[in-house]
Design a protein around this motif. Structure first.
Motif, short mmCIF file in Angstrom:
data_model
loop_
_atom_site.label_atom_id
_atom_site.label_comp_id
_atom_site.label_asym_id
_atom_site.label_seq_id
_atom_site.Cartn_x
_atom_site.Cartn_y
_atom_site.Cartn_z
N ARG A 80 0.84 -1.21 0.00
CA ARG A 80 0.00 0.00 0.00
C ARG A 80 0.87 1.25 0.00
N HIS A 81 1.90 1.25 0.83
CA HIS A 81 2.80 2.40 0.92
C HIS A 81 3.51 2.62 -0.42
N LYS A 82 3.95 1.55 -1.02
CA LYS A 82 4.65 1.65 -2.31
C LYS A 82 3.73 2.23 -3.39
N GLN A 83 2.49 1.79 -3.39
CA GLN A 83 1.53 2.30 -4.37
C GLN A 83 1.19 3.76 -4.12
N MET A 100 -2.61 8.68 4.51
CA MET A 100 -2.73 8.58 3.06
C MET A 100 -2.04 7.31 2.56
N LYS A 101 -0.91 6.97 3.17
CA LYS A 101 -0.18 5.77 2.76
C LYS A 101 -0.91 4.50 3.18
N ALA A 109 -8.12 4.34 -0.09
CA ALA A 109 -9.18 5.26 -0.51
C ALA A 109 -8.70 6.71 -0.42
N LYS A 110 -7.98 7.04 0.65
CA LYS A 110 -7.44 8.40 0.79
C LYS A 110 -6.41 8.68 -0.29
N ALA A 111 -5.53 7.72 -0.53
CA ALA A 111 -4.51 7.90 -1.56
C ALA A 111 -5.15 8.06 -2.93
#
Length: 125
Positions: free
Chosen positions: A35-38, A96-97, A101-103
């Motif tokens: 998720r963080h990478k994306q 966000m990371k 949905a937030k990202a």
């Protein structure tokens, strides 16, 4: 003898449970890292926009056309972010990371901004 067997079976069951928990934690960590990478490109673009705005760089002042082309919701988020203490900013970025949905919502706003700016620049404005 029976107690020894039961004790052994209990230890095996505990080890199996510990392994299962370790595997779950490893999978959750892998998913979080993914998720963080994306989200990283979106977060970096948002941070850059916030910094340019906070420094009052050309194109990021209230009177500039580029800033006016920025969607209202994104302008508000940038200005709100810049007004936050650094610790709160870090929590916002972490959220966000961690939250796809937030990202995605931020990525959509940044994409809207890029689309409007590319259309304006394409028309020679």
């Amino acid at each position: 003898m029976k107690q020894a067997v039961q004790g052994y079976q209990h230890r095996l069951a505990q080890q199996a449970e510990q392994q299962r928990k370790a595997q779950q934690q490893a999978e959750l960590a892998r998913q979080r890292e993914e998720r963080h990478k994306q989200a990283e490109p979106t977060v970096n673009e948002f941070i850059a926009l916030c910094r340019k705005r906070s420094l009052g760089m050309a194109g990021y002042r209230d009177s500039s056309a580029d800033w006016k082309d920025t969607p209202q919701q994104l302008r508000e988020q940038v200005d709100n972010y810049n007004a936050m203490p650094e610790a709160v900013q870090q929590r916002v970025l972490a959220g966000m990371k961690d939250n796809p949905a937030k990202a995605k919502g931020m990525a959509d706003l940044l994409q809207q901004r890029a689309l409007v700016r590319s259309r304006d620049h394409g028309l020679g404005m």
